[in-house]
Design a protein around this motif. Structure first.
Motif, PDB file in Angstrom:
ATOM      1  N   TYR A  19       0.856  -1.186   0.000  1.00 31.95           N
ATOM      2  CA  TYR A  19       0.000   0.000   0.000  1.00 31.95           C
ATOM      3  C   TYR A  19       0.890   1.233   0.000  1.00 31.95           C
ATOM      4  CZ  TYR A  19      -4.049  -2.908   0.880  1.00 31.95           C
ATOM      5  OH  TYR A  19      -5.038  -3.843   0.766  1.00 31.95           O
ATOM      6  N   ARG A  20       0.561   2.196  -0.863  1.00 31.91           N
ATOM      7  CA  ARG A  20       1.341   3.420  -1.006  1.00 31.91           C
ATOM      8  C   ARG A  20       0.604   4.617  -0.417  1.00 31.91           C
ATOM      9  NH1 ARG A  20       6.264   1.619  -1.885  1.00 31.91           N
ATOM     10  NH2 ARG A  20       6.352   0.187  -3.626  1.00 31.91           N
ATOM     11  N   LYS A  21       1.370   5.556   0.131  1.00 34.55           N
ATOM     12  CA  LYS A  21       0.834   6.759   0.751  1.00 34.55           C
ATOM     13  C   LYS A  21      -0.089   7.503  -0.221  1.00 34.55           C
ATOM     14  CE  LYS A  21       2.212  10.897   3.236  1.00 34.55           C
ATOM     15  NZ  LYS A  21       3.315  11.624   3.844  1.00 34.55           N
ATOM     16  N   GLY A  22      -1.265   7.906   0.299  1.00 33.25           N
ATOM     17  CA  GLY A  22      -2.230   8.655  -0.502  1.00 33.25           C
ATOM     18  C   GLY A  22      -3.237   7.797  -1.238  1.00 33.25           C
ATOM     19  N   LYS A  23      -3.025   6.504  -1.286  1.00 34.08           N
ATOM     20  CA  LYS A  23      -3.947   5.594  -1.981  1.00 34.08           C
ATOM     21  C   LYS A  23      -4.996   5.066  -1.005  1.00 34.08           C
ATOM     22  CE  LYS A  23      -1.681   5.824  -5.831  1.00 34.08           C
ATOM     23  NZ  LYS A  23      -2.230   6.344  -7.049  1.00 34.08           N
ATOM     24  N   GLY A  24      -6.033   4.456  -1.542  1.00 28.03           N
ATOM     25  CA  GLY A  24      -7.111   3.916  -0.722  1.00 28.03           C
ATOM     26  C   GLY A  24      -6.748   2.597  -0.064  1.00 28.03           C
ATOM     27  N   PHE A  25      -7.419   2.317   1.035  1.00 23.77           N
ATOM     28  CA  PHE A  25      -7.268   1.057   1.753  1.00 23.77           C
ATOM     29  C   PHE A  25      -8.658   0.558   2.097  1.00 23.77           C
ATOM     30  CE2 PHE A  25      -7.121  -1.520   5.559  1.00 23.77           C
ATOM     31  CZ  PHE A  25      -6.086  -2.386   5.289  1.00 23.77           C
ATOM     32  N   PRO A  26      -8.956  -0.712   1.992  1.00 20.99           N
ATOM     33  CA  PRO A  26      -8.183  -1.811   1.403  1.00 20.99           C
ATOM     34  C   PRO A  26      -8.378  -1.856  -0.106  1.00 20.99           C
ATOM     35  CG  PRO A  26     -10.230  -2.678   2.248  1.00 20.99           C
ATOM     36  CD  PRO A  26     -10.220  -1.193   2.546  1.00 20.99           C
ATOM     37  N   ARG A  27      -7.690  -2.771  -0.731  1.00 18.21           N
ATOM     38  CA  ARG A  27      -7.894  -3.040  -2.148  1.00 18.21           C
ATOM     39  C   ARG A  27      -8.395  -4.458  -2.277  1.00 18.21           C
ATOM     40  NH1 ARG A  27      -2.466  -1.086  -3.209  1.00 18.21           N
ATOM     41  NH2 ARG A  27      -1.979  -3.220  -3.675  1.00 18.21           N
ATOM     42  N   PRO A  28      -9.455  -4.699  -2.964  1.00 18.83           N
ATOM     43  CA  PRO A  28     -10.383  -3.727  -3.530  1.00 18.83           C
ATOM     44  C   PRO A  28     -11.121  -2.971  -2.429  1.00 18.83           C
ATOM     45  CG  PRO A  28     -11.292  -5.921  -3.780  1.00 18.83           C
ATOM     46  CD  PRO A  28      -9.903  -6.071  -3.196  1.00 18.83           C
ATOM     47  N   ALA A  29     -11.684  -1.834  -2.779  1.00 17.42           N
ATOM     48  CA  ALA A  29     -12.304  -0.937  -1.799  1.00 17.42           C
ATOM     49  C   ALA A  29     -13.480  -1.575  -1.067  1.00 17.42           C
ATOM     50  CB  ALA A  29     -12.751   0.344  -2.487  1.00 17.42           C
ATOM     51  N   ASN A  30     -14.147  -2.539  -1.678  1.00 18.03           N
ATOM     52  CA  ASN A  30     -15.303  -3.173  -1.036  1.00 18.03           C
ATOM     53  C   ASN A  30     -14.926  -4.390  -0.191  1.00 18.03           C
ATOM     54  OD1 ASN A  30     -14.649  -4.899  -3.097  1.00 18.03           O
ATOM     55  ND2 ASN A  30     -16.710  -5.080  -3.912  1.00 18.03           N
ATOM     56  N   LYS A  31     -13.650  -4.618  -0.002  1.00 17.85           N
ATOM     57  CA  LYS A  31     -13.173  -5.756   0.776  1.00 17.85           C
ATOM     58  C   LYS A  31     -13.501  -5.566   2.257  1.00 17.85           C
ATOM     59  CE  LYS A  31      -9.087  -8.492   1.603  1.00 17.85           C
ATOM     60  NZ  LYS A  31      -7.709  -8.716   1.222  1.00 17.85           N
ATOM     61  N   GLU A  32     -13.959  -6.608   2.912  1.00 17.13           N
ATOM     62  CA  GLU A  32     -14.265  -6.565   4.348  1.00 17.13           C
ATOM     63  C   GLU A  32     -12.976  -6.706   5.147  1.00 17.13           C
ATOM     64  OE1 GLU A  32     -17.191  -6.104   5.997  1.00 17.13           O
ATOM     65  OE2 GLU A  32     -18.122  -5.718   4.059  1.00 17.13           O
ATOM     66  N   VAL A  33     -12.775  -5.793   6.096  1.00 15.47           N
ATOM     67  CA  VAL A  33     -11.594  -5.838   6.959  1.00 15.47           C
ATOM     68  C   VAL A  33     -12.078  -5.843   8.402  1.00 15.47           C
ATOM     69  CG1 VAL A  33      -9.454  -4.668   7.613  1.00 15.47           C
ATOM     70  CG2 VAL A  33     -10.250  -4.554   5.256  1.00 15.47           C
ATOM     71  N   ASP A  34     -11.479  -6.714   9.213  1.00 17.40           N
ATOM     72  CA  ASP A  34     -11.829  -6.814  10.627  1.00 17.40           C
ATOM     73  C   ASP A  34     -11.606  -5.452  11.300  1.00 17.40           C
ATOM     74  OD1 ASP A  34     -11.855  -7.287  13.407  1.00 17.40           O
ATOM     75  OD2 ASP A  34     -11.070  -9.311  13.146  1.00 17.40           O
ATOM     76  N   PRO A  35     -12.586  -4.964  12.065  1.00 19.25           N
ATOM     77  CA  PRO A  35     -12.427  -3.684  12.758  1.00 19.25           C
ATOM     78  C   PRO A  35     -11.182  -3.626  13.645  1.00 19.25           C
ATOM     79  CG  PRO A  35     -14.713  -4.395  12.879  1.00 19.25           C
ATOM     80  CD  PRO A  35     -13.926  -5.524  12.265  1.00 19.25           C
ATOM     81  N   LYS A  36     -10.789  -4.758  14.231  1.00 20.78           N
ATOM     82  CA  LYS A  36      -9.572  -4.789  15.047  1.00 20.78           C
ATOM     83  C   LYS A  36      -8.338  -4.527  14.190  1.00 20.78           C
ATOM     84  CE  LYS A  36     -11.301  -7.895  18.607  1.00 20.78           C
ATOM     85  NZ  LYS A  36     -11.154  -9.194  19.258  1.00 20.78           N
ATOM     86  N   ARG A  37      -8.344  -5.036  12.954  1.00 18.13           N
ATOM     87  CA  ARG A  37      -7.228  -4.806  12.043  1.00 18.13           C
ATOM     88  C   ARG A  37      -7.167  -3.331  11.636  1.00 18.13           C
ATOM     89  NH1 ARG A  37      -2.163  -5.678  10.651  1.00 18.13           N
ATOM     90  NH2 ARG A  37      -1.807  -5.714   8.433  1.00 18.13           N
ATOM     91  N   LEU A  38      -8.328  -2.732  11.365  1.00 15.62           N
ATOM     92  CA  LEU A  38      -8.370  -1.306  11.025  1.00 15.62           C
ATOM     93  C   LEU A  38      -7.810  -0.463  12.171  1.00 15.62           C
ATOM     94  CD1 LEU A  38     -11.853  -1.061   9.287  1.00 15.62           C
ATOM     95  CD2 LEU A  38      -9.614  -0.944   8.190  1.00 15.62           C
ATOM     96  N   GLU A  39      -8.197  -0.811  13.404  1.00 15.66           N
ATOM     97  CA  GLU A  39      -7.713  -0.087  14.573  1.00 15.66           C
ATOM     98  C   GLU A  39      -6.195  -0.234  14.704  1.00 15.66           C
ATOM     99  OE1 GLU A  39      -8.138  -0.107  19.414  1.00 15.66           O
ATOM    100  OE2 GLU A  39      -9.735  -0.993  18.231  1.00 15.66           O
TER     101      GLU A  39
END
Length: 103
Positions: A19-39
């Motif tokens: 992942y590069r600075k300024g780009k979106g996270f996650p890829r693809p944008a509709n991917k489900e990510v665990d809230p603990k991982r986001l934190e």
């Protein structure tokens, strides 16, 4: 909710995706990510010890102009304005003669 990468990193829990600075996270944008991982990624509680992503609040209303006094976008205002037709100016340079005209 949208997330933006704040620092370049390789996600070791997602197939070593870079992942590069300024780009979106996650890829693809509709991917489900665990809230603990986001934190974890949004705080210093990760291997790099710095926040790697940040939350971007999506605006509730879109406006036709940048100021808040503009009218909200509606079906009528979503249409793109038609481009104005432009006329070509007459060239002041003489045209080069073709081979047939030359000889």
């Amino acid at each position: 909710m949208k997330w933006i990468v704040e620092e370049d990193f390789t996600d070791l829990q997602d197939g070593r995706k870079i992942y590069r600075k300024g780009k979106g996270f996650p890829r693809p944008a509709n991917k489900e990510v665990d809230p603990k991982r986001l934190e974890e990624l949004a705080t210093t509680q990760n291997r790099q010890g710095v926040p790697l992503i940040r939350k971007v609040e999506e605006k509730q209303r879109a406006y036709t102009n940048t100021d808040d006094t503009a009218e909200p976008i509606t079906e009528k205002t979503k249409e793109k304005p038609k481009a104005k037709k432009t006329t070509k100016k007459a060239s002041t340079k003489p045209k080069a003669k073709s081979k047939k005209e030359q000889g």
